[in-house]
Design a protein around this motif. Sequence first.
Motif, PDB file in Angstrom:
ATOM      1  N   LEU A 188       0.761  -1.190   0.020  1.00  0.00           N
ATOM      2  CA  LEU A 188      -0.069   0.036  -0.171  1.00  0.00           C
ATOM      3  C   LEU A 188       0.999   1.224   0.029  1.00  0.00           C
ATOM      4  N   ASP A 189       0.755   1.858  -1.149  1.00  0.00           N
ATOM      5  CA  ASP A 189       1.776   3.148  -1.061  1.00  0.00           C
ATOM      6  C   ASP A 189       0.954   4.258  -0.473  1.00  0.00           C
ATOM      7  N   ALA A 190       1.822   5.389   0.085  1.00  0.00           N
ATOM      8  CA  ALA A 190       1.339   6.517   0.591  1.00  0.00           C
ATOM      9  C   ALA A 190       0.193   7.112  -0.007  1.00  0.00           C
ATOM     10  N   GLY A 191      -0.752   7.586   0.806  1.00  0.00           N
ATOM     11  CA  GLY A 191      -1.878   8.201   0.191  1.00  0.00           C
ATOM     12  C   GLY A 191      -2.669   7.183  -1.048  1.00  0.00           C
ATOM     13  N   GLU A 192      -2.420   6.044  -1.039  1.00  0.00           N
ATOM     14  CA  GLU A 192      -3.228   5.122  -1.724  1.00  0.00           C
ATOM     15  C   GLU A 192      -4.349   4.646  -1.077  1.00  0.00           C
ATOM     16  N   ILE A 193      -5.551   4.117  -1.906  1.00  0.00           N
ATOM     17  CA  ILE A 193      -6.434   3.371  -1.437  1.00  0.00           C
ATOM     18  C   ILE A 193      -6.673   1.988  -2.174  1.00  0.00           C
ATOM     19  N   VAL A 194      -6.172   1.081  -1.332  1.00  0.00           N
ATOM     20  CA  VAL A 194      -6.267  -0.218  -1.970  1.00  0.00           C
ATOM     21  C   VAL A 194      -7.462  -1.310  -1.424  1.00  0.00           C
ATOM     22  N   GLY A 195      -8.120  -1.843  -2.122  1.00  0.00           N
ATOM     23  CA  GLY A 195      -9.231  -2.471  -1.622  1.00  0.00           C
ATOM     24  C   GLY A 195      -8.706  -4.009  -1.623  1.00  0.00           C
ATOM     25  N   LEU A 196      -9.262  -4.694  -0.175  1.00  0.00           N
ATOM     26  CA  LEU A 196      -8.912  -6.148  -0.014  1.00  0.00           C
ATOM     27  C   LEU A 196     -10.148  -6.893  -0.410  1.00  0.00           C
TER      28      LEU A 196
ATOM     29  N   ALA B 288      -7.445  10.922  14.665  1.00  0.00           N
ATOM     30  CA  ALA B 288      -7.196  11.867  15.795  1.00  0.00           C
ATOM     31  C   ALA B 288      -5.796  12.487  15.861  1.00  0.00           C
ATOM     32  N   CYS B 289      -4.579  11.458  15.531  1.00  0.00           N
ATOM     33  CA  CYS B 289      -3.384  11.792  15.756  1.00  0.00           C
ATOM     34  C   CYS B 289      -2.685  11.748  14.339  1.00  0.00           C
ATOM     35  N   GLY B 290      -3.495  11.959  13.328  1.00  0.00           N
ATOM     36  CA  GLY B 290      -2.858  12.020  11.825  1.00  0.00           C
ATOM     37  C   GLY B 290      -2.334  11.027  11.383  1.00  0.00           C
ATOM     38  N   PRO B 291      -2.966   9.809  11.380  1.00  0.00           N
ATOM     39  CA  PRO B 291      -2.256   8.733  10.941  1.00  0.00           C
ATOM     40  C   PRO B 291      -1.869   8.607   9.556  1.00  0.00           C
ATOM     41  N   GLU B 292      -0.813   7.999   9.041  1.00  0.00           N
ATOM     42  CA  GLU B 292      -0.344   7.722   7.830  1.00  0.00           C
ATOM     43  C   GLU B 292      -1.374   6.896   7.024  1.00  0.00           C
ATOM     44  N   MET B 293      -1.972   5.891   7.733  1.00  0.00           N
ATOM     45  CA  MET B 293      -2.557   4.831   6.931  1.00  0.00           C
ATOM     46  C   MET B 293      -3.841   4.669   7.925  1.00  0.00           C
TER      47      MET B 293
ATOM     48  N   ASP C  20     -17.438   8.342   0.870  1.00  0.00           N
ATOM     49  CA  ASP C  20     -17.141   9.769   0.126  1.00  0.00           C
ATOM     50  C   ASP C  20     -16.388  10.390   1.083  1.00  0.00           C
ATOM     51  N   LEU C  21     -16.507  10.106   2.466  1.00  0.00           N
ATOM     52  CA  LEU C  21     -15.870  10.983   3.429  1.00  0.00           C
ATOM     53  C   LEU C  21     -14.513  10.403   3.676  1.00  0.00           C
ATOM     54  N   LEU C  22     -14.313   9.209   3.332  1.00  0.00           N
ATOM     55  CA  LEU C  22     -13.093   8.522   3.479  1.00  0.00           C
ATOM     56  C   LEU C  22     -12.038   9.141   2.266  1.00  0.00           C
ATOM     57  N   VAL C  23     -12.801   9.087   0.996  1.00  0.00           N
ATOM     58  CA  VAL C  23     -11.960   9.552  -0.135  1.00  0.00           C
ATOM     59  C   VAL C  23     -11.463  11.034  -0.003  1.00  0.00           C
ATOM     60  N   THR C  24     -12.482  11.876   0.521  1.00  0.00           N
ATOM     61  CA  THR C  24     -12.178  13.047   0.775  1.00  0.00           C
ATOM     62  C   THR C  24     -11.111  13.254   1.781  1.00  0.00           C
ATOM     63  N   LEU C  25     -11.005  12.456   2.905  1.00  0.00           N
ATOM     64  CA  LEU C  25      -9.958  12.825   3.918  1.00  0.00           C
ATOM     65  C   LEU C  25      -8.421  12.227   3.111  1.00  0.00           C
ATOM     66  N   ARG C  26      -8.452  11.259   2.206  1.00  0.00           N
ATOM     67  CA  ARG C  26      -7.570  10.658   1.718  1.00  0.00           C
ATOM     68  C   ARG C  26      -6.925  11.826   0.710  1.00  0.00           C
ATOM     69  N   ARG C  27      -7.969  12.573  -0.081  1.00  0.00           N
ATOM     70  CA  ARG C  27      -7.452  13.767  -0.632  1.00  0.00           C
ATOM     71  C   ARG C  27      -7.116  14.641  -0.030  1.00  0.00           C
ATOM     72  N   ASP C  28      -7.681  15.201   0.939  1.00  0.00           N
ATOM     73  CA  ASP C  28      -7.397  16.415   1.830  1.00  0.00           C
ATOM     74  C   ASP C  28      -5.829  16.232   2.922  1.00  0.00           C
ATOM     75  N   LEU C  29      -5.943  15.009   3.490  1.00  0.00           N
ATOM     76  CA  LEU C  29      -4.941  14.725   4.348  1.00  0.00           C
ATOM     77  C   LEU C  29      -3.749  13.885   3.845  1.00  0.00           C
ATOM     78  N   GLY C  30      -4.199  13.156   2.763  1.00  0.00           N
ATOM     79  CA  GLY C  30      -2.904  12.331   2.036  1.00  0.00           C
ATOM     80  C   GLY C  30      -2.938  10.839   2.857  1.00  0.00           C
TER      81      GLY C  30
ATOM     82  N   GLU D  90     -15.505   1.958  -7.462  1.00  0.00           N
ATOM     83  CA  GLU D  90     -15.784   3.258  -7.318  1.00  0.00           C
ATOM     84  C   GLU D  90     -14.719   4.324  -6.505  1.00  0.00           C
ATOM     85  N   TYR D  91     -14.096   3.355  -5.637  1.00  0.00           N
ATOM     86  CA  TYR D  91     -13.203   4.243  -4.708  1.00  0.00           C
ATOM     87  C   TYR D  91     -11.862   3.877  -4.427  1.00  0.00           C
ATOM     88  N   CYS D  92     -11.489   2.653  -4.982  1.00  0.00           N
ATOM     89  CA  CYS D  92      -9.978   2.331  -4.715  1.00  0.00           C
ATOM     90  C   CYS D  92      -9.204   2.682  -6.009  1.00  0.00           C
ATOM     91  N   ASP D  93      -7.711   2.684  -5.672  1.00  0.00           N
ATOM     92  CA  ASP D  93      -6.881   2.670  -6.956  1.00  0.00           C
ATOM     93  C   ASP D  93      -6.218   1.472  -7.242  1.00  0.00           C
TER      94      ASP D  93
END
Lengths: 306, 321
Positions: B30-38, B170-175, B195-205, B220-223
């Motif tokens: 899983l790369d930084a800022g990526e969304i991977v579906g399992l 809360a603590c600004g996790p990377e993943m 949608d919220l999760l995708v927005t958070l990925r976009r805004d917070l990486g 719809e949501y994964c890379d």
Amino acid sequence: MGKYLAKRLGQSLLILLGVTVVTFLLLFLLPADPARQIAGRSASAATVESVRQQLGLHLPLWEQYLRYLGKLLQGDLGRSFVQRTEVGELVWSRLPATLLLMAGAIGFELLIGVPAGIVAAMRRGKPTDNAVMIASLVGVSAPQFVVGILLLYVFAVQLEWFPIGGYGTFAHLVLPAMTLGILGGGWYGRMTRSSMVDVLRQDYIRTARAKGAAEQRIVLVHALRNAFLPLLAMIGIDIGLFMSGAVVVESVFGWPGIGQLAWQAIQQVDIPIIMGVTLVSAVFIVAGNLLADLLAPLVDPRIRLR
Amino acid sequence: MALLEVEDLTVSFAGSGRRVTVLDGVSFTLDAGEIVGLVGESGCGKSITAMSVMRLLPSPPSRVDRGGVRFAGTDLLSLPERRMRAMRGNRIGMIFQEPMTSLNPTFTVGWQIDEALRLHTGLNAEQRRARCLELMGLVGVGAAERRLGQYPHELSGGLRQRVMIAMALACGPEMIIADEPTTALDVTIQAQILDLLVTLRRDLGTAILMITHDLGVVAEYCDRVVVMYAGKVVEKAPVESLFARPRHPYTTGLLASMPRLDSGRGPLASIPGMVPSPGSRPPGCPFADRCPNVLPRCAPEMPPLETGPDGHAFACWNPMP
Ligand SMILES: Nc1ncnc2c1ncn2[C@@H]1O[C@H](COP(=O)(O)OP(=O)(O)OP(=O)(O)O)[C@@H](O)[C@H]1O
Ligand code: SF4
Ligand SMILES: [Mg+2]
């Protein structure tokens, strides 16, 4: 809240009324004749009869009951057949000793039971767990009379760490509270363990772990609060059942409480005292349950009093 | 370097008398800022994978037999427990399926979000309070002041899941690992949360490992997507590539059974048979007894997971064209 309290108090009064009826019936159906008991074995039939008249025991049962109830409603518990003192005064003067013993016993129970149960739950299936469970089983099944005598023998007679009996200082309280607490501690230990095991399986415990909370914190903060609710109900019941244990233990340790009073009264068929003590026990039961129910919302915010 | 590298992860459980292997050589990144579906059917090991990464499986009975988990270059499996705790809820957040039961009923939601900050940051009470309010805004909860003082049972399922997400963030996790974050919610709420999760990925990486059994969500949501079957990874690919040309017959079956608007068919109705339980898997391809393409060599011999030039990998002796 106010409405709830009014409803519960009303119910409690009805329960207490029921208790007076049942005790009254039971006591007067006993084969023992209180008039004969008081007049003495060698007294003539005429003397016994005059005692009977004096105490109002010749009246029909329903009339006796109504007289009793009438006085009770004015706060009068009647007079002891034997000592002729006011039952209310007798009970009242012994109440502090009994309440002190109750606090000591329940404190002791919680002090050993809850930590033991927590440790057992955390070490489930391991030797520590088994040891705690066996110990609690022994505690639960040991007769109080035997435990009391044993503690008395070891710690008072042999080691002389505590007084043999009596009342007045903290040292006097230790052994009787311990005798009562060993039984209750066993119950609390088992209850805490099962409640804790149940809570530790819940999803929110997994959430707490995923949050990075340490095991100790999970148990003492996240789980304990949830596991405490069944314990609270148990404390309520415990208060209610307290008198049954107190009768034995107060007698063994010469603790001047209501239990001892009850024991003497039973031997002397002193019916007004027995009635009074039974009523006090019933009040304990009702109050214990009410207390537990009133405190429940503080432990679990989902609970609403209705 | 990938943010999360799961390499040949093999996990077994002590069962009655014998060990059963539940995860068998699972590898993915899983790369930084990526969304991977399992993805995969129920019981194929998705949650066990997530729990293994977080090291939240009770051990015993579970045991990692082989393989490793690296997060931002750190080998998680060999980390002392104390340092692993410093990762959980701090650098790796987790969201669970059941927002009803995943929050503690006896503490306010404010307390529960605040706890993550108390555990992992040196912020004082005032700063934490401000952060909690900020988080509530971030996850789209209005009237934050009041909400923070409420207990979980006073909130709807969707709000609870937002609170869970706020807690994980809360603590600004990377993943963030989201284990079927919307399965228990209404369809409309599901879309809002995703949608919220995708927005958070976009805004917070924030990188997201999105566990689901819904390929529609993946599309719809994964890379990228990792398909699991019976404790093994059977196919891995970028989302476009997987949907354009699925190679593993199991993936094809999953795609064919996706619920469509025009038919009311339930998911997976078109794959006959059942996932073999961990104890009764064949030595070769675990899909052999359900596979339309099955060859004689499939049951005895496990096909290797081979990666094509486009990063599309699959493990099959007789793949779809
Ligand atoms: N404690 C355990 N002991 C033994 N086997 C277990 C244990 N927990 C899970 N398993 C097995 O591991 C396998 C994978 O379970 P897992 O929960 O990861 O599935 P999943 O893919 O998340 O499914 P779902 O979609 O239902 O959540 C299952 O077959 C299950 O039987
Ligand atoms: S390896 Fe064989 S059984 Fe397995 S999916 Fe491919 S064709 Fe089917
Ligand atoms: Mg799962």
